[in-house]
Design a protein around this motif. Structure first.
Motif, short mmCIF file in Angstrom:
data_model
loop_
_atom_site.label_atom_id
_atom_site.label_comp_id
_atom_site.label_asym_id
_atom_site.label_seq_id
_atom_site.Cartn_x
_atom_site.Cartn_y
_atom_site.Cartn_z
N VAL A 186 -5.45 6.79 15.55
CA VAL A 186 -5.79 7.30 14.23
C VAL A 186 -4.52 7.60 13.44
N VAL A 187 -3.54 8.20 14.09
CA VAL A 187 -2.28 8.52 13.41
C VAL A 187 -1.58 7.22 13.01
N ARG A 188 -1.55 6.25 13.92
CA ARG A 188 -0.88 4.98 13.61
C ARG A 188 -1.57 4.27 12.45
N ALA A 189 -2.91 4.29 12.41
CA ALA A 189 -3.64 3.66 11.31
C ALA A 189 -3.34 4.37 9.99
N GLY A 190 -3.26 5.70 10.04
CA GLY A 190 -2.94 6.46 8.83
C GLY A 190 -1.55 6.16 8.32
N ARG A 191 -0.61 6.04 9.25
CA ARG A 191 0.76 5.69 8.85
C ARG A 191 0.81 4.30 8.23
N ALA A 192 0.07 3.36 8.81
CA ALA A 192 0.05 2.00 8.26
C ALA A 192 -0.55 2.01 6.86
N ALA A 193 -1.63 2.78 6.65
CA ALA A 193 -2.25 2.86 5.32
C ALA A 193 -1.29 3.50 4.32
N ASP A 194 -0.58 4.54 4.76
CA ASP A 194 0.40 5.18 3.87
C ASP A 194 1.51 4.21 3.49
N ALA A 195 1.97 3.44 4.46
CA ALA A 195 3.03 2.47 4.19
C ALA A 195 2.54 1.40 3.23
N ALA A 196 1.31 0.93 3.43
CA ALA A 196 0.75 -0.09 2.53
C ALA A 196 0.59 0.47 1.12
N ALA A 197 0.14 1.71 1.01
CA ALA A 197 -0.01 2.33 -0.31
C ALA A 197 1.35 2.49 -0.97
N GLY A 198 2.36 2.80 -0.17
CA GLY A 198 3.71 2.93 -0.72
C GLY A 198 4.23 1.61 -1.26
N ARG A 199 3.96 0.54 -0.51
CA ARG A 199 4.39 -0.79 -0.98
C ARG A 199 3.64 -1.17 -2.25
N GLU A 200 2.35 -0.87 -2.30
CA GLU A 200 1.55 -1.18 -3.49
C GLU A 200 2.05 -0.38 -4.68
N GLY A 201 2.37 0.89 -4.46
CA GLY A 201 2.87 1.74 -5.54
C GLY A 201 4.21 1.27 -6.05
N ALA A 202 5.02 0.68 -5.20
CA ALA A 202 6.35 0.20 -5.62
C ALA A 202 6.22 -1.01 -6.53
N ARG A 203 5.12 -1.73 -6.42
CA ARG A 203 4.95 -2.92 -7.27
C ARG A 203 4.42 -2.59 -8.65
N ARG A 204 3.83 -1.43 -8.82
CA ARG A 204 3.26 -1.06 -10.12
C ARG A 204 4.36 -0.46 -11.00
N PRO A 205 4.30 -0.71 -12.30
CA PRO A 205 5.27 -0.08 -13.20
C PRO A 205 5.00 1.42 -13.27
N LEU A 206 6.06 2.18 -13.41
CA LEU A 206 5.91 3.62 -13.52
C LEU A 206 5.28 3.97 -14.86
#
Length: 91
Positions: free
Chosen positions: A60-80
């Motif tokens: 569960v922790v590993r899946a949460g970390r993966a989701a957080d990392a994916a959300a971080g990558r997605e957020g980096a692609r969006r303009p501020l």
């Protein structure tokens, strides 16, 4: 002595002290609290010794970390968003 065992001891002490005073609603709450701490103590005693889980092996922790990392990558692609959008002509 663990925290649960200390709390169980405190609950037993409180129950003994309270038995000297008649307050049925409070007495019922104390009995329920005492039963809850006894159950926690039993569960901890029955649990296997040693580490229960670690963040690196918990799925569960590993899946949460993966989701957080994916959300971080997605957020980096969006303009501020600066809060300075196009003017609506109002105001």
């Amino acid at each position: 002595m663990g925290a649960a065992a200390r709390t169980l001891g405190d609950a037993w002490f409180d129950a003994r002290q309270a038995s000297r005073h008649e307050d049925p609603p409070a007495d019922e709450r104390r009995r329920a609290e005492l039963a809850e701490w006894e159950r926690i103590d039993q569960l901890l005693a029955a649990a296997a010794p040693g580490p229960r889980t670690t963040p690196d092996t918990d799925g569960v922790v590993r899946a949460g970390r993966a989701a957080d990392a994916a959300a971080g990558r997605e957020g980096a692609r969006r303009p501020l968003r600066t809060g300075k959008g196009p003017s609506t002509g109002r105001g």
